[in-house]
Every structure is written in structure tokens, then in C-alpha cells.
Write a protein that holds these residues in place. Structure first.
Motif, short mmCIF file in Angstrom:
data_model
loop_
_atom_site.label_atom_id
_atom_site.label_comp_id
_atom_site.label_asym_id
_atom_site.label_seq_id
_atom_site.Cartn_x
_atom_site.Cartn_y
_atom_site.Cartn_z
N LEU A 1 4.28 4.76 -3.27
CA LEU A 1 2.86 4.92 -2.96
C LEU A 1 2.43 6.32 -3.39
O LEU A 1 2.99 7.31 -2.93
CB LEU A 1 2.59 4.72 -1.47
CG LEU A 1 1.12 4.76 -1.04
CD1 LEU A 1 0.37 3.55 -1.61
CD2 LEU A 1 1.00 4.78 0.49
N ALA B 1 -3.22 -1.16 -3.33
CA ALA B 1 -1.85 -0.66 -3.49
C ALA B 1 -0.84 -1.74 -3.11
O ALA B 1 -1.12 -2.62 -2.28
CB ALA B 1 -1.64 0.58 -2.62
N GLU C 1 -3.38 6.55 -4.45
CA GLU C 1 -3.50 5.33 -3.66
C GLU C 1 -3.66 5.56 -2.16
O GLU C 1 -4.00 4.63 -1.43
CB GLU C 1 -2.26 4.46 -3.88
CG GLU C 1 -2.09 4.01 -5.33
CD GLU C 1 -0.79 3.27 -5.55
OE1 GLU C 1 -0.84 2.12 -6.03
OE2 GLU C 1 0.28 3.86 -5.25
#
Length: 337
Positions: free
Chosen positions: A152, A139, A200
Motif C-alpha cells: 500500500l 487500493a 493510496e
């Protein structure tokens, strides 16, 4: 003589009935099956704790009943909590494990939280909790500060859980950019989704991360962005503690209330309004289980850290949480809906 014999027979019958009633009262669970409801699907941390306790608590209950675990997932354990509160028999034959954050649901007006947390029969928690927000190493987000400018994608297991509540409040309060993807039945499903690249990260209990993916943190497969709980975890040196991220007193009060559920741990509950003797039996059985060498060995084998709190402690903690000033409660309630 016949009258005397009949009289003695009546006395014997009454005495036998009294003895049978006394035995039944002393062994109320003899020959019965007790349900252990688990508010999440198979494979997650709550499922593991629920099944581990279920394997041992029966031998500490009068009559030594069999305790049968049963998954009842839905709405971040509100389905199970509402069932235990409203529909389960109030005789001690049903207990369960629900999300630590579920206790805050009625206070914040969460849909589906059809219970009064202050009236639950709190049995205890086998552990105290530390929550971490993690991101897979592929990520773009590597540390908490990155969240102010980078998105995210996070897995979400439903309302009433930290997987949803913590990211939502942190977004609003601190300007983070967590993007939630819902529909997951348990954290185990989110972990698989992380490995497949579908999401993620997740905000989840530290022990759940360690149990499900022991190498993730130690090998650097994930970055621990921040941590929350009663106090910083000793093994997470250098990881920001969420209360220290507050920029003023009001933000700190909001975060303290938001993370109050961490002190609740992995709560086991029974229906409200149990007879005092039944509640004592269940609480005593839970406390005895927490000291049972076989249970402790089983927990260790599953890499579960036992730091137990009893039912009285949880009940007092819930009462204290529900005394939080209304403006703080309302603000958090708006944020997590």
C-alpha cells in the motif's frame, strides 16, 4: 520651600516610574505582537488548530496582544520545534504548535530534533487524538490483514509525524507492506495526492481526515484499516485497535511507546526557561481560550472536537514517556529512522 517642592517632585517621579513599571509588569504584552508558529504548511490539521487558537488566545493574555500565525514547515515540525527551543525569545512573544510525535524525536535520536522535550514550556493541547491508517477504495488493500501480502503506497509528511513513524514500525513489527512516498508538506497535500491516484493512503489523525474529507469514511471512499490512540474511538466499531494487534508483551510495549504521542494531542509549546510568571500567563491564557464560547463556536464551525488538556498534564505525560525502558526506546528509534 523650594527644597520641599523638589523633594515632592522627586517622590512623584519615582512613584510614577514605579506605577508605570507595575503596569508594564501586569500588562507585559500590551502593544506587542505574538508569533504563533505552525510546524507544517497550510491546509493540514495542525495549521487549522494553530490558526483557530491564534484567533482567540490574545484576548486572554495580559495586554491583549495580536497573535499572528506563521507557517514554519520542515522535517515533520522539527524545524519549528528547534527554532522555538533554541532561537525564539524567552519572553512569551513566541509560541507554536508542533507534531505530537515530535516530542519523541530527541528520545529516539531523530535527526533534526535539536531540543530537549522535557524542558519545553508545554502550554496544553486543545484535543486528544486518534490516529487511523486509511486506504482509498481503489487500493488492493481493504483491511489490515491484507497488508501482510499486498503493498500500500502511503503519503509521508516527514520525520516526527505519524504519517512516517507508524507505517515504518508496523512494517517491521507486524510484517506489513506500507510503501512510503515522502516530500509532502502537510496532510492536505497527501489527500490531494490520494485523489489524483499518486498515493493510496495515509496514517493520519482521525479529526484531520474528517475535517478535510468529511465524506471519505462515511461514504466508503476510504477503508479504515486500523486505529491507534489511548483507547479505541467509539465511532470506529469493528476497526482493529493497534494495541490488540500485538502478538506478545514486547510488541505491545513497543506499540504503546510508539502511539504515546496520541495522548499529547495537538501540542502548543513555548521556549524553555520562561520566567515562572510568564509561563503561568501563557498557560492560563491557553486554558481560558479552551473555555471561551467564541473559540468553542469557531472550533465547532471548523468541525474541531475540543477535548483540552492543560500544560501541566502535557509536561507530566512527557516526563512519563521519557521514563520508558531504554531497550524499547532504542528499538523504536531504529525503526523510525
Amino acid at each position: 520651600m523650594r527644597a520641599m517642592v523638589r523633594g515632592l517632585a522627586v517622590v512623584a517621579a519615582l512613584l510614577g516610574a514605579a506605577l508605570a513599571a507595575s503596569a508594564q509588569s501586569a500588562q507585559p504584552f500590551a502593544g506587542k505582537s505574538v508569533s504563533m508558529l505552525i510546524g507544517f504548511g497550510p491546509g493540514g490539521g495542525y495549521d487549522l488548530w494553530g490558526r483557530t487558537v491564534a484567533r482567540h488566545i490574545g484576548k486572554h493574555m495580559p495586554g491583549h496582544p495580536s497573535v499572528v500565525p506563521q507557517n514554519m514547515p520542515g522535517a515533520g515540525s522539527y524545524v519549528a520545534a528547534s527554532h522555538i527551543y533554541n532561537a525564539a525569545p524567552k519572553d512569551g512573544t513566541v509560541m507554536g504548535i508542533i507534531a505530537r510525535g515530535a516530542a519523541l524525536g530527541p528520545l529516539t535520536g531523530a535527526p533534526g530534533a535539536r531540543f530537549d522535550a522535557t524542558k519545553f514550556s508545554w502550554l496544553g493541547s486543545p484535543t486528544s487524538e486518534h490516529n487511523v491508517c486509511i486506504a482509498f477504495n481503489t487500493a488492493a488493500v481493504k483491511k489490515a490483514d491484507d497488508l501482510r501480502g499486498k503493498e500500500l503506497i502511503m503519503g509521508d509528511t516527514g520525520p516526527g509525524t505519524g504519517t512516517r513513524s507508524y507505517p515504518k514500525v508496523l512494517n517491521d513489527l507486524l510484517g506489513y507492506k506500507f510503501k512510503l512516498v515522502g516530500g509532502f508538506r502537510s496532510s492536505a497535500d497527501v489527500f490531494l495526492a490520494i485523489e489524483r491516484g499518486e498515493v493510496e493512503g495515509i496514517c493520519e489523525s482521525l479529526d484531520s481526515v474528517i475535517n478535510r474529507r468529511p465524506d471519505w469514511i462515511s461514504s466508503g471512499k476510504v477503508n479504515v484499516l486500523l486505529q491507534g490512540g489511548v483507547a479505541p474511538h467509539p465511532t470506529l466499531k469493528g476497526v482493529p485497535f493497534v494495541l490488540d494487534l500485538a502478538r506478545n508483551a514486547e510488541e505491545r510495549h513497543v506499540l504503546e511507546f510508539l502511539y504515546a504521542g496520541q495522548g499529547i494531542g495537538r501540542p502548543f509549546v513555548a521556549p524553555p526557561d520562561l520566567a515562572p510568571d510568564r509561563l503561568k500567563m501563557l498557560r492560563d491564557a491557553f486554558s481560558a481560550t479552551m473555555k471561551d464560547p467564541e473559540f468553542l463556536a469557531d472550533a465547532k464551525k471548523s468541525k474541531l472536537d475540543v477535548e483540552a488538556e492543560n500544560g501541566e498534564h502535557l509536561a507530566a505525560l512527557i516526563a512519563n514517556i521519557y521514563a520508558t525502558p531504554k531497550p524499547i526506546v532504542e528499538r523504536v528509534g531504529r525503526l523510525i529512522k
